[in-house]
Write a protein that holds these residues in place. Structure first.
Motif, PDB file in Angstrom:
ATOM      1  N   ILE A  63      13.446  25.235  39.144  1.00  0.00           N
ATOM      2  CA  ILE A  63      11.993  25.280  39.039  1.00  0.00           C
ATOM      3  C   ILE A  63      11.516  24.142  38.148  1.00  0.00           C
ATOM      4  O   ILE A  63      12.257  23.649  37.309  1.00  0.00           O
ATOM      5  N   ASP A  64      10.263  23.747  38.366  1.00  0.00           N
ATOM      6  CA  ASP A  64       9.680  22.691  37.536  1.00  0.00           C
ATOM      7  C   ASP A  64       8.953  23.312  36.350  1.00  0.00           C
ATOM      8  O   ASP A  64       9.025  24.520  36.117  1.00  0.00           O
ATOM      9  N   SER A  65       8.246  22.492  35.633  1.00  0.00           N
ATOM     10  CA  SER A  65       7.601  22.921  34.398  1.00  0.00           C
ATOM     11  C   SER A  65       6.513  23.965  34.609  1.00  0.00           C
ATOM     12  O   SER A  65       6.151  24.673  33.672  1.00  0.00           O
ATOM     13  N   THR A  66       6.006  24.095  35.814  1.00  0.00           N
ATOM     14  CA  THR A  66       4.977  25.094  36.097  1.00  0.00           C
ATOM     15  C   THR A  66       5.564  26.400  36.606  1.00  0.00           C
ATOM     16  O   THR A  66       4.846  27.363  36.820  1.00  0.00           O
ATOM     17  N   LEU A  92      12.636  29.207  31.446  1.00  0.00           N
ATOM     18  CA  LEU A  92      11.614  28.175  31.288  1.00  0.00           C
ATOM     19  C   LEU A  92      10.637  28.561  30.178  1.00  0.00           C
ATOM     20  O   LEU A  92      10.247  27.711  29.364  1.00  0.00           O
ATOM     21  N   ALA A  93      10.240  29.814  30.126  1.00  0.00           N
ATOM     22  CA  ALA A  93       9.340  30.270  29.063  1.00  0.00           C
ATOM     23  C   ALA A  93       9.993  30.074  27.700  1.00  0.00           C
ATOM     24  O   ALA A  93       9.355  29.570  26.761  1.00  0.00           O
ATOM     25  N   ASP A  94      11.277  30.433  27.582  1.00  0.00           N
ATOM     26  CA  ASP A  94      11.996  30.246  26.315  1.00  0.00           C
ATOM     27  C   ASP A  94      12.036  28.771  25.935  1.00  0.00           C
ATOM     28  O   ASP A  94      11.749  28.401  24.799  1.00  0.00           O
ATOM     29  N   ARG A  95      12.399  27.924  26.887  1.00  0.00           N
ATOM     30  CA  ARG A  95      12.507  26.483  26.621  1.00  0.00           C
ATOM     31  C   ARG A  95      11.139  25.894  26.259  1.00  0.00           C
ATOM     32  O   ARG A  95      11.029  25.080  25.338  1.00  0.00           O
ATOM     33  N   SER A  96      10.103  26.309  26.957  1.00  0.00           N
ATOM     34  CA  SER A  96       8.755  25.814  26.671  1.00  0.00           C
ATOM     35  C   SER A  96       8.311  26.220  25.283  1.00  0.00           C
ATOM     36  O   SER A  96       7.724  25.415  24.542  1.00  0.00           O
ATOM     37  N   GLN A  97       8.605  27.448  24.889  1.00  0.00           N
ATOM     38  CA  GLN A  97       8.222  27.894  23.560  1.00  0.00           C
ATOM     39  C   GLN A  97       9.010  27.157  22.479  1.00  0.00           C
ATOM     40  O   GLN A  97       8.478  26.884  21.408  1.00  0.00           O
ATOM     41  N   GLU A  98      10.260  26.800  22.764  1.00  0.00           N
ATOM     42  CA  GLU A  98      11.039  25.982  21.821  1.00  0.00           C
ATOM     43  C   GLU A  98      10.391  24.609  21.646  1.00  0.00           C
ATOM     44  O   GLU A  98      10.289  24.099  20.524  1.00  0.00           O
ATOM     45  N   GLY A 139       4.705  23.093  16.039  1.00  0.00           N
ATOM     46  CA  GLY A 139       4.989  24.159  15.090  1.00  0.00           C
ATOM     47  C   GLY A 139       4.447  25.494  15.545  1.00  0.00           C
ATOM     48  O   GLY A 139       3.905  25.630  16.644  1.00  0.00           O
ATOM     49  N   THR A 140       4.592  26.464  14.688  1.00  0.00           N
ATOM     50  CA  THR A 140       4.121  27.816  15.004  1.00  0.00           C
ATOM     51  C   THR A 140       3.182  28.350  13.933  1.00  0.00           C
ATOM     52  O   THR A 140       2.804  29.513  13.964  1.00  0.00           O
ATOM     53  N   GLU A 141       2.817  27.481  12.980  1.00  0.00           N
ATOM     54  CA  GLU A 141       1.987  27.923  11.870  1.00  0.00           C
ATOM     55  C   GLU A 141       0.524  28.114  12.258  1.00  0.00           C
ATOM     56  O   GLU A 141      -0.137  29.026  11.772  1.00  0.00           O
ATOM     57  N   SER A 142       0.019  27.271  13.118  1.00  0.00           N
ATOM     58  CA  SER A 142      -1.411  27.341  13.424  1.00  0.00           C
ATOM     59  C   SER A 142      -1.699  28.398  14.491  1.00  0.00           C
ATOM     60  O   SER A 142      -0.879  28.653  15.373  1.00  0.00           O
ATOM     61  N   PRO A 143      -2.875  28.992  14.424  1.00  0.00           N
ATOM     62  CA  PRO A 143      -3.269  29.951  15.462  1.00  0.00           C
ATOM     63  C   PRO A 143      -3.284  29.308  16.859  1.00  0.00           C
ATOM     64  O   PRO A 143      -2.928  29.954  17.839  1.00  0.00           O
ATOM     65  N   ALA A 144      -3.659  28.036  16.938  1.00  0.00           N
ATOM     66  CA  ALA A 144      -3.694  27.356  18.234  1.00  0.00           C
ATOM     67  C   ALA A 144      -2.291  27.228  18.823  1.00  0.00           C
ATOM     68  O   ALA A 144      -2.090  27.487  20.014  1.00  0.00           O
ATOM     69  N   ALA A 145      -1.314  26.858  18.005  1.00  0.00           N
ATOM     70  CA  ALA A 145       0.060  26.722  18.490  1.00  0.00           C
ATOM     71  C   ALA A 145       0.606  28.071  18.943  1.00  0.00           C
ATOM     72  O   ALA A 145       1.262  28.170  19.983  1.00  0.00           O
ATOM     73  N   ARG A 146       0.319  29.111  18.175  1.00  0.00           N
ATOM     74  CA  ARG A 146       0.775  30.458  18.570  1.00  0.00           C
ATOM     75  C   ARG A 146       0.111  30.886  19.867  1.00  0.00           C
ATOM     76  O   ARG A 146       0.749  31.498  20.726  1.00  0.00           O
ATOM     77  N   ALA A 147      -1.166  30.560  20.040  1.00  0.00           N
ATOM     78  CA  ALA A 147      -1.877  30.925  21.267  1.00  0.00           C
ATOM     79  C   ALA A 147      -1.302  30.184  22.474  1.00  0.00           C
ATOM     80  O   ALA A 147      -1.153  30.766  23.551  1.00  0.00           O
ATOM     81  N   ILE A 148      -0.968  28.917  22.300  1.00  0.00           N
ATOM     82  CA  ILE A 148      -0.368  28.142  23.391  1.00  0.00           C
ATOM     83  C   ILE A 148       0.978  28.748  23.771  1.00  0.00           C
ATOM     84  O   ILE A 148       1.262  28.970  24.957  1.00  0.00           O
ATOM     85  N   ALA A 149       1.813  29.040  22.779  1.00  0.00           N
ATOM     86  CA  ALA A 149       3.135  29.619  23.049  1.00  0.00           C
ATOM     87  C   ALA A 149       3.006  30.963  23.749  1.00  0.00           C
ATOM     88  O   ALA A 149       3.741  31.260  24.699  1.00  0.00           O
ATOM     89  N   GLU A 150       2.071  31.785  23.298  1.00  0.00           N
ATOM     90  CA  GLU A 150       1.872  33.090  23.927  1.00  0.00           C
ATOM     91  C   GLU A 150       1.383  32.942  25.363  1.00  0.00           C
ATOM     92  O   GLU A 150       1.844  33.639  26.264  1.00  0.00           O
ATOM     93  N   VAL A 191       1.879  30.417  27.431  1.00  0.00           N
ATOM     94  CA  VAL A 191       2.997  29.939  28.248  1.00  0.00           C
ATOM     95  C   VAL A 191       3.921  31.103  28.589  1.00  0.00           C
ATOM     96  O   VAL A 191       4.329  31.286  29.735  1.00  0.00           O
ATOM     97  N   GLY A 192       4.256  31.905  27.589  1.00  0.00           N
ATOM     98  CA  GLY A 192       5.122  33.050  27.821  1.00  0.00           C
ATOM     99  C   GLY A 192       4.528  34.035  28.803  1.00  0.00           C
ATOM    100  O   GLY A 192       5.206  34.504  29.720  1.00  0.00           O
ATOM    101  N   ASN A 193       3.250  34.339  28.646  1.00  0.00           N
ATOM    102  CA  ASN A 193       2.587  35.279  29.558  1.00  0.00           C
ATOM    103  C   ASN A 193       2.516  34.746  30.981  1.00  0.00           C
ATOM    104  O   ASN A 193       2.623  35.505  31.939  1.00  0.00           O
TER     105      ASN A 193
END
Length: 151
Positions: A54-57, A92-98, A105-116, A118-120
């Protein structure tokens, strides 16, 4: 001086520091975007029947079926394809979140929202319960269980 906002030199320093953080965030975000777009994941079922890429999407870009497919029931082949595709999307979700954690990073609310987000978007629900699938008569030489049903 004492950090007073009316201090022109202090204000310039704070503005320069803020501008530097914004520029660094923009560069990190660009790096994240580029790395995310390049990701591809290949997954194979444990029995070696199916390999998906699969690709990045999360879109399927390659599917390889082994010669074992000829001696496997069609419903098992299709179920194994779908289960392997779901496993690839989870990887892919795991790799994208890494990548997100490594770049912005994971400190900012924006970064956490992006990671979440992607996972969802990528993660699948657990595979359908085998008990919910009607059993059919076993045909000689056909594998009648998907790889997730096998021990």
């Amino acid at each position: 001086m004492d950090g007073n906002i009316l201090d022109p030199d202090g204000a310039r320093e704070r503005l320069a520091a803020w501008k530097g953080r914004i520029e660094q965030l923009a560069a990190d975000t660009q790096t994240m975007s580029s790395r995310l777009q390049e990701v591809r994941v290949t997954a194979t079922d444990p029995g070696g029947l199916v390999e998906v890429t699969i690709d990045s999407t999360g879109a399927l870009v390659d599917l390889t079926l082994s010669g074992r497919m000829e001696s496997t029931k069609p419903d098992v082949v299709s179920r194994t394809i779908m289960e392997t595709l779901a496993a690839a999307k989870n990887q892919l979700a795991d790799r994208s979140q890494e990548i997100i954690a490594d770049t912005v990073g994971t400190e900012s609310p924006a970064a956490r929202a992006i990671a979440e987000s992607v996972g969802n978007h990528l993660r699948s629900e657990p595979a359908r319960d085998a008990a919910a699938t009607p059993e059919s008569d076993a045909e000689e030489g056909f594998e009648d269980r998907s790889f997730l049903e096998r021990g």
